[in-house]
Design a protein around this motif. Structure first.
Motif, PDB file in Angstrom:
ATOM      1  N   GLN A  46      14.806  56.830 -69.117  1.00  0.00           N
ATOM      2  CA  GLN A  46      16.189  56.381 -69.244  1.00  0.00           C
ATOM      3  C   GLN A  46      17.066  57.485 -68.671  1.00  0.00           C
ATOM      4  O   GLN A  46      17.027  58.620 -69.145  1.00  0.00           O
ATOM      5  N   LEU A  47      17.848  57.149 -67.633  1.00  0.00           N
ATOM      6  CA  LEU A  47      18.562  58.211 -66.937  1.00  0.00           C
ATOM      7  C   LEU A  47      19.845  57.713 -66.295  1.00  0.00           C
ATOM      8  O   LEU A  47      20.061  56.518 -66.099  1.00  0.00           O
ATOM      9  N   ALA A  48      20.699  58.690 -65.991  1.00  0.00           N
ATOM     10  CA  ALA A  48      21.879  58.504 -65.156  1.00  0.00           C
ATOM     11  C   ALA A  48      21.779  59.525 -64.020  1.00  0.00           C
ATOM     12  O   ALA A  48      21.086  60.526 -64.136  1.00  0.00           O
ATOM     13  N   ASN A  49      22.474  59.230 -62.926  1.00  0.00           N
ATOM     14  CA  ASN A  49      22.518  60.156 -61.786  1.00  0.00           C
ATOM     15  C   ASN A  49      21.110  60.527 -61.302  1.00  0.00           C
ATOM     16  O   ASN A  49      20.695  61.683 -61.337  1.00  0.00           O
ATOM     17  N   PRO A  50      20.339  59.550 -60.830  1.00  0.00           N
ATOM     18  CA  PRO A  50      18.922  59.791 -60.532  1.00  0.00           C
ATOM     19  C   PRO A  50      18.659  60.761 -59.390  1.00  0.00           C
ATOM     20  O   PRO A  50      17.575  61.347 -59.325  1.00  0.00           O
ATOM     21  N   LEU A  51      19.618  60.945 -58.494  1.00  0.00           N
ATOM     22  CA  LEU A  51      19.379  61.810 -57.338  1.00  0.00           C
ATOM     23  C   LEU A  51      19.265  63.286 -57.704  1.00  0.00           C
ATOM     24  O   LEU A  51      18.881  64.106 -56.856  1.00  0.00           O
ATOM     25  N   GLN A  52      19.565  63.623 -58.959  1.00  0.00           N
ATOM     26  CA  GLN A  52      19.477  65.032 -59.366  1.00  0.00           C
ATOM     27  C   GLN A  52      18.029  65.475 -59.582  1.00  0.00           C
ATOM     28  O   GLN A  52      17.775  66.669 -59.766  1.00  0.00           O
ATOM     29  N   TYR A  53      17.087  64.524 -59.567  1.00  0.00           N
ATOM     30  CA  TYR A  53      15.697  64.855 -59.887  1.00  0.00           C
ATOM     31  C   TYR A  53      14.792  64.728 -58.667  1.00  0.00           C
ATOM     32  O   TYR A  53      15.059  63.942 -57.759  1.00  0.00           O
ATOM     33  N   ASP A  54      13.713  65.496 -58.679  1.00  0.00           N
ATOM     34  CA  ASP A  54      12.705  65.467 -57.628  1.00  0.00           C
ATOM     35  C   ASP A  54      11.626  64.466 -58.047  1.00  0.00           C
ATOM     36  O   ASP A  54      10.690  64.796 -58.775  1.00  0.00           O
ATOM     37  N   TRP A  55      11.748  63.231 -57.558  1.00  0.00           N
ATOM     38  CA  TRP A  55      10.861  62.174 -58.036  1.00  0.00           C
ATOM     39  C   TRP A  55       9.453  62.291 -57.467  1.00  0.00           C
ATOM     40  O   TRP A  55       8.487  61.822 -58.093  1.00  0.00           O
ATOM     41  N   LYS A  56       9.312  62.891 -56.324  1.00  0.00           N
ATOM     42  CA  LYS A  56       7.967  63.126 -55.811  1.00  0.00           C
ATOM     43  C   LYS A  56       7.211  64.060 -56.741  1.00  0.00           C
ATOM     44  O   LYS A  56       6.039  63.816 -57.092  1.00  0.00           O
ATOM     45  N   HIS A  57       7.875  65.118 -57.192  1.00  0.00           N
ATOM     46  CA  HIS A  57       7.251  66.054 -58.128  1.00  0.00           C
ATOM     47  C   HIS A  57       6.962  65.375 -59.463  1.00  0.00           C
ATOM     48  O   HIS A  57       5.871  65.551 -60.041  1.00  0.00           O
ATOM     49  N   ILE A  58       7.922  64.605 -59.951  1.00  0.00           N
ATOM     50  CA  ILE A  58       7.744  63.929 -61.235  1.00  0.00           C
ATOM     51  C   ILE A  58       6.560  62.970 -61.173  1.00  0.00           C
ATOM     52  O   ILE A  58       5.738  62.907 -62.101  1.00  0.00           O
ATOM     53  N   LYS A  59       6.450  62.231 -60.077  1.00  0.00           N
ATOM     54  CA  LYS A  59       5.313  61.317 -59.918  1.00  0.00           C
ATOM     55  C   LYS A  59       4.004  62.088 -59.900  1.00  0.00           C
ATOM     56  O   LYS A  59       3.002  61.662 -60.501  1.00  0.00           O
ATOM     57  N   GLU A  60       3.978  63.227 -59.228  1.00  0.00           N
ATOM     58  CA  GLU A  60       2.759  64.041 -59.159  1.00  0.00           C
ATOM     59  C   GLU A  60       2.357  64.554 -60.538  1.00  0.00           C
ATOM     60  O   GLU A  60       1.171  64.563 -60.888  1.00  0.00           O
TER      61      GLU A  60
END
Length: 285
Positions: free
Chosen positions: A45-59
């Motif tokens: 659950q989030l706001a402002n998703p571009l602040q996160y590194d989703w490639k890293h999170i997926k890994e």
């Protein structure tokens, strides 16, 4: 039928304990806790998703053997005031554009996107065609944007005191099937169903074809087993319609975040086992 997969609602940053989010913290901490308890995946659950590194999170999720299931987007309304039915066209456009950011990030993360409380309310029912049109047009635009990215949009039933339309499962099903889109699915929430749906089993059967995601939370938004919801009926209905998706706990973190996650999962798995036993026994009756 094989056992259901279970997810837990999480946040990557600290938020109020009144929010129905169980685990909070950096992705490594979330994965460690969820894996230890026995979950199969995470809802973020989030706001402002571009602040996160989703490639890293997926890994990181992959390293722990956990799925990244979906993004829940309601915080965009509460924290950023982004609403799909605003009278201000610039706010509506900003809400759609922000949801497109969620879709972009979901493509990287390999997950889906929930569009629920960002619709808020129809402010004037004498102009309902206009406001419901705003919502319909937004979902169609988002679904079209998401389709080539392999992302599905899940529309959630919400309590009438939070959103004054699409409250029952039948209403959500009717809305989804009315769309000229094939990547929009029904998302049910037991907390809302407990107050809005008068025929639980009938509601499951009605939306069975399009049901793609499920939230379990008990009365007062407690963990499953902490209140008065008849989860045995919900489990039986999901088994009978052949549901194959995730069941995710979306609850306030009481008595503690860990206890909420742990007790809720234990209860759901125990209830699923009871239903399996009863369904098996019924074959010999």
């Amino acid at each position: 039928m094989s056992a259901f997969k279970y997810g837990v609602a999480c946040s990557l940053n600290d938020v109020s304990t009144t929010a129905p989010i169980i685990l909070r913290g950096p992705i490594e901490q979330l994965c460690e806790q969820a894996k230890k308890i026995g979950y199969d995946g995470l809802e973020i659950q989030l706001a402002n998703p571009l602040q996160y590194d989703w490639k890293h999170i997926k890994e990181v999720c992959g390293a722990y053997g956990l799925d990244l299931i979906t993004f829940a987007t309601g915080r965009e309304l509460g924290e950023n005031g982004l609403c799909l039915l605003s009278d201000d066209a610039s706010v509506r456009r900003a809400a759609i554009d922000r949801l497109k950011e969620h879709i972009d990030c979901a493509e990287i993360a390999g997950c889906q996107v929930i569009v629920g409380s960002m619709r808020k309310n129809v402010p004037d029912w004498s102009q309902s065609d206009k406001y419901l049109g705003y919502h319909r047009e937004a979902i169609i635009e988002l679904a079209d944007y998401a389709k080539d990215k392999g992302v599905r949009i899940w529309v959630e039933n919400i309590l009438s005191y939070i959103s004054n339309f699409l409250n029952t499962m039948r209403q959500v099903q009717d809305f989804v099937v009315s769309l000229p889109c094939d990547n929009v699915g029904v998302h049910l929430d037991t907390y809302s169903m407990n107050m809005e749906d008068n025929d639980i089993a009938g509601s499951y059967r009605y939306c069975a074809k399009n049901l793609e995601y499920v939230h379990f939370s008990d009365t007062a938004r407690l963990y499953p087993g902490g209140g008065n919801v008849d989860f045995k009926t919900h489990m039986r209905c999901l088994k009978e319609i052949g549901y194959q998706g995730y069941i995710t706990t979306e609850c306030v973190p009481l008595p503690t975040a860990y206890d909420c996650a742990d007790l809720g999962l234990k209860y759901m798995k125990a209830m699923e086992q009871i239903v399996d036993i009863e369904l098996g026994a019924s074959r010999f009756a």
